[in-house]
Design a protein around this motif. Structure first.
Motif, PDB file in Angstrom:
ATOM      1  N   GLN A   1       0.846  -1.189   0.000  1.00  0.00           N
ATOM      2  CA  GLN A   1       0.000   0.000   0.000  1.00  0.00           C
ATOM      3  C   GLN A   1       0.888   1.248   0.000  1.00  0.00           C
ATOM      4  OE1 GLN A   1      -2.480   0.946   3.458  1.00  0.00           O
ATOM      5  NE2 GLN A   1      -4.105   1.576   2.051  1.00  0.00           N
TER       6      GLN A   1
ATOM      7  N   GLU B   1       3.920   0.131   2.166  1.00  0.00           N
ATOM      8  CA  GLU B   1       3.858  -0.784   3.306  1.00  0.00           C
ATOM      9  C   GLU B   1       3.567  -2.188   2.777  1.00  0.00           C
ATOM     10  OE1 GLU B   1       1.223   0.127   6.587  1.00  0.00           O
ATOM     11  OE2 GLU B   1       1.832  -1.712   7.630  1.00  0.00           O
TER      12      GLU B   1
ATOM     13  N   VAL C   1       1.044  -8.774   4.522  1.00  0.00           N
ATOM     14  CA  VAL C   1       1.047 -10.176   4.124  1.00  0.00           C
ATOM     15  C   VAL C   1      -0.387 -10.686   3.896  1.00  0.00           C
ATOM     16  CG1 VAL C   1       1.021 -11.114   6.490  1.00  0.00           C
ATOM     17  CG2 VAL C   1       2.094 -12.432   4.676  1.00  0.00           C
ATOM     18  N   ARG C   2      -0.548 -11.606   2.971  1.00  0.00           N
ATOM     19  CA  ARG C   2      -1.825 -12.259   2.659  1.00  0.00           C
ATOM     20  C   ARG C   2      -1.572 -13.748   2.522  1.00  0.00           C
ATOM     21  NH1 ARG C   2      -2.959  -7.887   3.898  1.00  0.00           N
ATOM     22  NH2 ARG C   2      -4.067  -6.262   2.781  1.00  0.00           N
TER      23      ARG C   2
ATOM     24  N   ASN D   1       5.909  -4.753   8.795  1.00  0.00           N
ATOM     25  CA  ASN D   1       5.401  -4.926  10.163  1.00  0.00           C
ATOM     26  C   ASN D   1       6.168  -6.022  10.894  1.00  0.00           C
ATOM     27  OD1 ASN D   1       2.829  -3.185  10.259  1.00  0.00           O
ATOM     28  ND2 ASN D   1       2.696  -4.295   8.313  1.00  0.00           N
TER      29      ASN D   1
ATOM     30  N   ASP E   1       3.519   1.756  15.302  1.00  0.00           N
ATOM     31  CA  ASP E   1       2.320   1.530  14.487  1.00  0.00           C
ATOM     32  C   ASP E   1       1.068   1.595  15.371  1.00  0.00           C
ATOM     33  OD1 ASP E   1       0.815   0.934  12.285  1.00  0.00           O
ATOM     34  OD2 ASP E   1       1.705  -1.034  11.905  1.00  0.00           O
ATOM     35  N   ASP E   2      -0.066   1.884  14.761  1.00  0.00           N
ATOM     36  CA  ASP E   2      -1.358   1.879  15.456  1.00  0.00           C
ATOM     37  C   ASP E   2      -1.336   2.770  16.692  1.00  0.00           C
ATOM     38  OD1 ASP E   2      -1.836   0.007  13.563  1.00  0.00           O
ATOM     39  OD2 ASP E   2      -1.958  -1.698  14.918  1.00  0.00           O
TER      40      ASP E   2
ATOM     41  N   GLU F   1      -3.030   6.776   9.160  1.00  0.00           N
ATOM     42  CA  GLU F   1      -3.472   5.516   8.546  1.00  0.00           C
ATOM     43  C   GLU F   1      -4.968   5.577   8.227  1.00  0.00           C
ATOM     44  OE1 GLU F   1      -2.029   2.845  12.017  1.00  0.00           O
ATOM     45  OE2 GLU F   1      -1.471   1.818  10.172  1.00  0.00           O
TER      46      GLU F   1
ATOM     47  N   GLU G   1      -9.630   7.775   3.990  1.00  0.00           N
ATOM     48  CA  GLU G   1     -10.596   7.306   2.989  1.00  0.00           C
ATOM     49  C   GLU G   1     -11.279   8.441   2.238  1.00  0.00           C
ATOM     50  OE1 GLU G   1     -13.296   4.591   4.879  1.00  0.00           O
ATOM     51  OE2 GLU G   1     -11.759   3.042   5.123  1.00  0.00           O
TER      52      GLU G   1
ATOM     53  N   PHE H   1      -7.331   4.003   1.588  1.00  0.00           N
ATOM     54  CA  PHE H   1      -8.044   3.616   0.380  1.00  0.00           C
ATOM     55  C   PHE H   1      -8.228   4.798  -0.567  1.00  0.00           C
ATOM     56  CE2 PHE H   1     -10.398  -0.010   2.842  1.00  0.00           C
ATOM     57  CZ  PHE H   1      -9.188  -0.670   2.975  1.00  0.00           C
TER      58      PHE H   1
HETATM   59  P1  C2E Z   1      -1.318  -2.164   9.967  1.00  0.00           P
HETATM   60  O1  C2E Z   1       0.143  -2.385   9.931  1.00  0.00           O
HETATM   61  O2  C2E Z   1      -1.811  -1.045  10.787  1.00  0.00           O
HETATM   62  O3  C2E Z   1      -1.776  -2.043   8.466  1.00  0.00           O
HETATM   63  C1  C2E Z   1      -2.790  -1.201   8.033  1.00  0.00           C
HETATM   64  C2  C2E Z   1      -4.066  -1.945   7.811  1.00  0.00           C
HETATM   65  O4  C2E Z   1      -5.094  -1.025   7.484  1.00  0.00           O
HETATM   66  C3  C2E Z   1      -4.011  -2.927   6.636  1.00  0.00           C
HETATM   67  O5  C2E Z   1      -4.861  -4.021   6.958  1.00  0.00           O
HETATM   68  C4  C2E Z   1      -4.624  -2.124   5.504  1.00  0.00           C
HETATM   69  O6  C2E Z   1      -5.198  -2.914   4.498  1.00  0.00           O
HETATM   70  C5  C2E Z   1      -5.696  -1.386   6.247  1.00  0.00           C
HETATM   71  N1  C2E Z   1      -6.046  -0.137   5.556  1.00  0.00           N
HETATM   72  C6  C2E Z   1      -5.254   0.643   4.812  1.00  0.00           C
HETATM   73  N2  C2E Z   1      -5.923   1.733   4.369  1.00  0.00           N
HETATM   74  C7  C2E Z   1      -7.178   1.632   4.847  1.00  0.00           C
HETATM   75  C8  C2E Z   1      -8.359   2.479   4.733  1.00  0.00           C
HETATM   76  O7  C2E Z   1      -8.377   3.507   4.118  1.00  0.00           O
HETATM   77  N3  C2E Z   1      -9.474   2.042   5.397  1.00  0.00           N
HETATM   78  C9  C2E Z   1      -9.494   0.897   6.093  1.00  0.00           C
HETATM   79  N4  C2E Z   1     -10.616   0.548   6.705  1.00  0.00           N
HETATM   80  N5  C2E Z   1      -8.385   0.080   6.232  1.00  0.00           N
HETATM   81  C10 C2E Z   1      -7.258   0.463   5.613  1.00  0.00           C
HETATM   82  P2  C2E Z   1      -4.408  -5.499   6.752  1.00  0.00           P
HETATM   83  O8  C2E Z   1      -3.575  -5.637   5.515  1.00  0.00           O
HETATM   84  O9  C2E Z   1      -5.606  -6.358   6.890  1.00  0.00           O
HETATM   85  O10 C2E Z   1      -3.419  -5.725   7.954  1.00  0.00           O
HETATM   86  C11 C2E Z   1      -3.888  -5.683   9.265  1.00  0.00           C
HETATM   87  C12 C2E Z   1      -2.770  -5.750  10.235  1.00  0.00           C
HETATM   88  O11 C2E Z   1      -2.107  -7.020  10.157  1.00  0.00           O
HETATM   89  C13 C2E Z   1      -1.663  -4.737   9.979  1.00  0.00           C
HETATM   90  O12 C2E Z   1      -2.065  -3.500  10.485  1.00  0.00           O
HETATM   91  C14 C2E Z   1      -0.516  -5.350  10.725  1.00  0.00           C
HETATM   92  O13 C2E Z   1      -0.622  -5.065  12.092  1.00  0.00           O
HETATM   93  C15 C2E Z   1      -0.778  -6.834  10.517  1.00  0.00           C
HETATM   94  N6  C2E Z   1       0.105  -7.307   9.458  1.00  0.00           N
HETATM   95  C16 C2E Z   1      -0.032  -7.253   8.127  1.00  0.00           C
HETATM   96  N7  C2E Z   1       1.029  -7.796   7.501  1.00  0.00           N
HETATM   97  C17 C2E Z   1       1.863  -8.200   8.471  1.00  0.00           C
HETATM   98  C18 C2E Z   1       3.153  -8.837   8.482  1.00  0.00           C
HETATM   99  O14 C2E Z   1       3.773  -9.110   7.442  1.00  0.00           O
HETATM  100  N8  C2E Z   1       3.706  -9.118   9.691  1.00  0.00           N
HETATM  101  C19 C2E Z   1       3.070  -8.793  10.858  1.00  0.00           C
HETATM  102  N9  C2E Z   1       3.670  -9.083  12.022  1.00  0.00           N
HETATM  103  N10 C2E Z   1       1.884  -8.184  10.891  1.00  0.00           N
HETATM  104  C20 C2E Z   1       1.284  -7.900   9.718  1.00  0.00           C
END
Ligand code: C2E
Ligand code: MG
Ligand code: MG
Length: 600
Positions: free
Chosen positions: A361, A375, A378-379, A436, A498-499, A557, A560, A579
Motif C-alpha cells: 500500500q 507498506e 502479508v496475505r 510490520n 504503528d497503530d 493511517e 478514505e 483507500f
Molecule cells: P497495519 O500495519 O496497521 O496495516 C494497516 C491496515 O489497514 C491494513 O490491513 C490495511 O489494508 C488497512 N487499511 C489501509 N488503508 C485503509 C483504509 O483507508 N481504510 C481501512 N478501513 N483500512 C485500511 P491489513 O492488511 O488487513 O493488515 C492488518 C494488520 O495485520 C496490519 O495493520 C498489521 O498489524 C498486521 N500485518 C499485516 N502484515 C503483516 C506482516 O507481514 N507481519 C506482521 N507481524 N503483521 C502484519
C-alpha cells in the motif's frame, strides 16, 4: 510504464531455512489435532535441529512453552550439548540417525518406530528421562526426527524416585507442576465418568512482568512468595494448590458427590479479594489481579492433560479479553481451540507450499501527494478459503512461533521488491518499504542478525527499510524492546510506532524509544473532517504536535475521504496511507494501475 518481472518462485513464500515443516503421515489436520490433544509429549526437529512441533503435553513434561522452543535449535533449550548425544542432536548435525531413518515411514505406519531412552532438560533445570518412540519425518533436506515421549514425568536423577524437592517449588514451598499433575491424574481416574466432579483453576497474575521489570527479579520473587501465601489461604478447601511456574498458580477441586463449579467459584472470589489487598513493593503499594481459567471434566474430558490445557485455553481467553476476569472452558472454546489448531497446521503447509504473498500500500507525502514508500502487508492465498487477511492468521502465527519464519520471509520478500523497483528506476533516492514486525519477533534473540542478513542478501541499503512495531508490542516488555530497537537502529534502519493511540499511548515512552515515525491509528483519522474542530481533530492535532516536538514524522493511517485528507494537511501531518490513494495491491497490479513511481 514498464511491467515488473518478478521471479515467480520468489513472489510467494519459499520454504524457510529454519522454519517449521511438519511432514505428516496421513490426514495432516487430523494428525495435528491428535498431537495437540495427545497425552504423550510430542516433539519434532528438522535437519538443522530446529524445533518444529511441540505439543501441550511436551510443555507440561518439559516445562518449556511452545513459543519458547519453536523456531529455535533444540540445543538452546531442552537438549543442551551437556546432555550428550541423542537422536535429536544427530538430526542437528545433518546426519539423520540411521537406525531411525531406516524405519522411516514404515515405522510410523506400523506404529513401530525405534524405542529409545531419551534424556532432556526440564526448563527448571532437572533432567527428564523418558521412553521415546522415534521416527523420521519427511526426507532429504526437509527431513527431520519426531518423537513421542512416554512416561516423561521426570526424575531429578535418572530413574530414581521423586524427592520432596522434585515435587515442590523452591521459592514458594508450594507443590509444583509435577505433583499437581500426578494428583490431577488420580482425581480424574477416581472421578471416572462423573462429569463435573473435578475442576482445575489456573490463575495467572496480570501485568506481573511490569513489576519484575521495574523493581527487579529479587523483589519480584518476594512479591510472588507473598502472593503464594495469600492464595494458599484462599484455597483452603482445595484438593491441592500448586505453583504452575512463573506467576501462574493452580488449584484442584474434586468432589465425590456432585459438581465442584460452585466451590471453585467461591475460591476464585476469595483469591481475587486476597490479591486486591495492596502488596508492599519497594516502598510503595501495588494492587494485583489475575486472569483466571476454569476447566471441569465435562465434554467427555477424561484425561488430565486435556483438562489442564483446557484451563490454560480459558485463562488465555481471560487475558485476551483484557485480564482481571474469569473464563470457563466451554463448547465454543473447544471449537475455537480445534479451529486454531487446524489453522496453525495449514499455516505450516502455507510456508511449505508458498501460499503466502505480499500486497503493498502506497504511503503518500501530503505536500506534493507523491508516493514515498510502500507498506508490505502479508496475505495468505488459502487453497480452499481464498485470500485470508492477516488478522485471521497472524495471531495464530504469533502464538505458535511461526511468525518467526513468516516474518523473515515477509522482510526478505519486501526488501527484494524494493531493490527490484530501485533497479528499474521506479523509486527516488529515499523511497522506502515498511514492514510490520510483531512482538514475538522483537523477543527473538536472532532478530538483529536476521535483519542484517536480509539486508546484505538483498543488497538494500538499511535506510530504505522501516520496521513498524505496534505500540502494544513495545509496551509489553519495554525494557528489552528498548535494547532490541537500539540494536536495530544501529544497523541503520528506520523505526515506526504503528497503530498509535490503540494501546497505552504512553507519551513518555515515545521519548525513550529511538523512533523515527509515528503512525496515527485509523480510528482517529475516521473522526476527522466531519466538521471543523471536533474532538477527533483535537486529538490528532495534539499527537502530531507532540510527535513533531520529539522529532518524529507522522503518517496517518486509513485515510478514505478528501475531507480527512484536507483536515490532515491543515493539521500539518506529513504522510498518509489509505483507500483514498490505493488499497493494498500485489506489486504487479500497483504498477498496472498507477505506473508506480515512488519518487522521494
Ligand atoms: P497495519 O500495519 O496497521 O496495516 C494497516 C491496515 O489497514 C491494513 O490491513 C490495511 O489494508 C488497512 N487499511 C489501509 N488503508 C485503509 C483504509 O483507508 N481504510 C481501512 N478501513 N483500512 C485500511 P491489513 O492488511 O488487513 O493488515 C492488518 C494488520 O495485520 C496490519 O495493520 C498489521 O498489524 C498486521 N500485518 C499485516 N502484515 C503483516 C506482516 O507481514 N507481519 C506482521 N507481524 N503483521 C502484519
Ligand atoms: Mg503497519
Ligand atoms: Mg497500523
Amino acid at each position: 510504464m514498464v511491467a515488473v518481472r518478478r521471479d515467480p518462485a520468489r513472489a510467494r513464500v519459499s520454504k524457510p531455512k529454519r522454519g517449521p515443516s511438519p511432514r505428516l503421515p496421513a490426514g495432516p489436520d487430523g494428525f495435528a489435532q491428535l498431537v495437540a490433544f495427545c497425552r504423550d509429549a510430542y516433539l519434532e526437529v528438522d535437519r538443522a535441529g530446529v524445533v518444529t512441533q511441540w505439543n501441550p503435553r511436551a510443555e507440561q513434561v518439559l516445562g518449556w512453552r511452545r513459543h519458547e522452543v519453536i523456531g529455535r535449535e533444540i540445543t538452546e533449550t531442552a537438549l543442551p550439548e551437556c546432555i550428550g548425544p541423542s537422536p535429536f542432536v544427530r538430526a542437528r548435525k545433518g546426519a539423520l540417525d540411521t537406525e531411525v531413518a531406516e524405519l522411516g515411514w514404515r515405522g510410523v505406519r506400523s506404529g513401530e518406530g525405534v524405542r529409545r531412552k531419551v534424556e532432556l532438560l526440564h526448563k527448571q533445570g532437572h533432567r527428564i528421562v523418558a521412553d521415546g518412540l522415534l521416527f523420521t519425518v519427511g526426507s532429504g533436506a526437509s527431513g527431520g526426527i519426531a518423537g513421542f515421549l512416554y512416561d516423561g514425568r521426570g526424575s531429578a536423577s535418572p530413574g530414581g524416585p521423586l524427592s520432596h524437592a522434585d515435587l515442590h517449588d523452591r521459592l514458594t514451598g508450594l507443590p509444583n507442576r509435577v505433583l499437581f499433575e500426578s494428583r490431577l491424574a488420580r482425581a480424574v481416574a477416581t472421578a471416572g465418568s462423573i462429569p463435573g466432579a473435578v475442576a482445575v483453576v489456573l490463575l495467572d497474575l496480570d501485568r506481573f512482568q511490569a513489576i519484575n521489570n521495574s523493581v527487579g527479579h529479587e523483589t519480584g520473587d518476594r512479591v510472588l512468595a507473598a502472593v503464594a501465601g495469600r492464595l494458599r489461604r484462599a484455597a483452603g478447601d482445595a484438593e491441592l494448590f500448586a505453583r504452575f511456574g512463573g506467576d501462574e498458580f493452580l488449584a484442584l477441586f474434586r468432589s465425590g458427590d456432585g459438581p465442584v463449579g460452585d466451590v471453585a467459584s467461591a475460591f476464585i472470589e476469595r483469591a481475587r479479594l486476597a490479591l486486591a489487598e495492596p502488596f508492599e513493593v519497594a516502598g510503595s503499594e501495588v494492587f494485583l489481579d489475575a486472569s483466571v481459567g476454569v476447566a471441569l471434566n465435562t465434554f467427555g474430558v477424561d484425561d488430565p492433560s486435556t483438562l489442564l490445557s483446557n484451563a490454560e485455553a480459558a485463562m488465555y481467553r481471560a487475558k485476551q479479553r483484557g485480564g482481571s476476569r474469569v473464563e470457563t472452558f466451554g463448547e465454543s472454546m473447544r471449537i475455537e481451540v480445534v479451529d486454531r489448531m487446524t489453522t496453525e497446521h495449514s499455516l505450516h503447509r502455507a510456508l511449505e507450499r508458498s501460499e503466502l504473498m505480499l500486497h503493498y500500500q502506497p504511503v503518500v507525502e501530503l505536500g506534493e501527494l507523491t508516493t514515498v514508500g510502500m507498506e508490505a502487508l502479508v496475505r495468505w492465498q488459502h487453497p480452499s478459503q481464498g485470500l485470508v487477511p492477516p488478522c485471521r492468521f497472524i495471531p495464530v502465527a504469533e502464538e505458535s512461533g511461526l511468525i518467526i519464519p513468516i516474518g523473515a520471509w515477509v522482510l526478505e520478500e519486501a526488501c527484494h521488491q524494493l531493490r527490484d523497483w530501485q533497479r528499474e528506476g521506479r523509486t527516488g533516492p529515499r523511497g522506502m518499504v515498511e514492514v510490520n514486525i510483531s512482538a514475538r519477533q522483537i523477543d527473538d534473540p536472532h532478530i538483529v542478525r536476521t535483519v542484517e542478513g536480509i539486508l546484505s542478501r538483498t543488497g538494500l541499503p538499511p535506510r530504505h527499510l522501516t520496521l513498524e512495531i505496534t505500540e502494544t508490542a513495545l509496551m509489553a516488555d519495554a525494557a528489552s524492546a528498548l535494547l532490541v530497537l537500539r540494536a536495530l537502529k544501529d544497523i541503520g534502519v528506520l523505526l515506526a510506532i504503528d497503530d498509535f493511540g490503540t494501546g497505552y499511548s504512553s507519551l513518555s515512552y515515545l521519548q525513550r524509544f529511538p523512533l523515527d515515525i509515528l503512525k496515527v491509528d485509523s480510528n482517529f483519522v475516521e473522526d476527522l473532517g466531519a466538521g471543523a474542530g471536533g474532538e477527533g481533530e483535537e486529538i490528532v492535532s495534539a499527537v502530531i504536535n507532540l510527535a513533531h516536538a520529539l522529532g518524529l514524522k507522522v503518517v496517518a493511517e486509513g485515510v478514505e475521504t478528501e475531507q480527512q485528507l484536507d483536515a490532515l494537511r491543515s493539521l500539518g501531518c506529513d504522510f498518509a496511507q489509505g483507500f483514498l490513494f490505493s488499497r493494498p495491491l500485489p506489486a504487479a497490479d500497483l504498477i498496472a494501475a498507477f505506473g508506480l513511481q515512488v519518487s522521494a
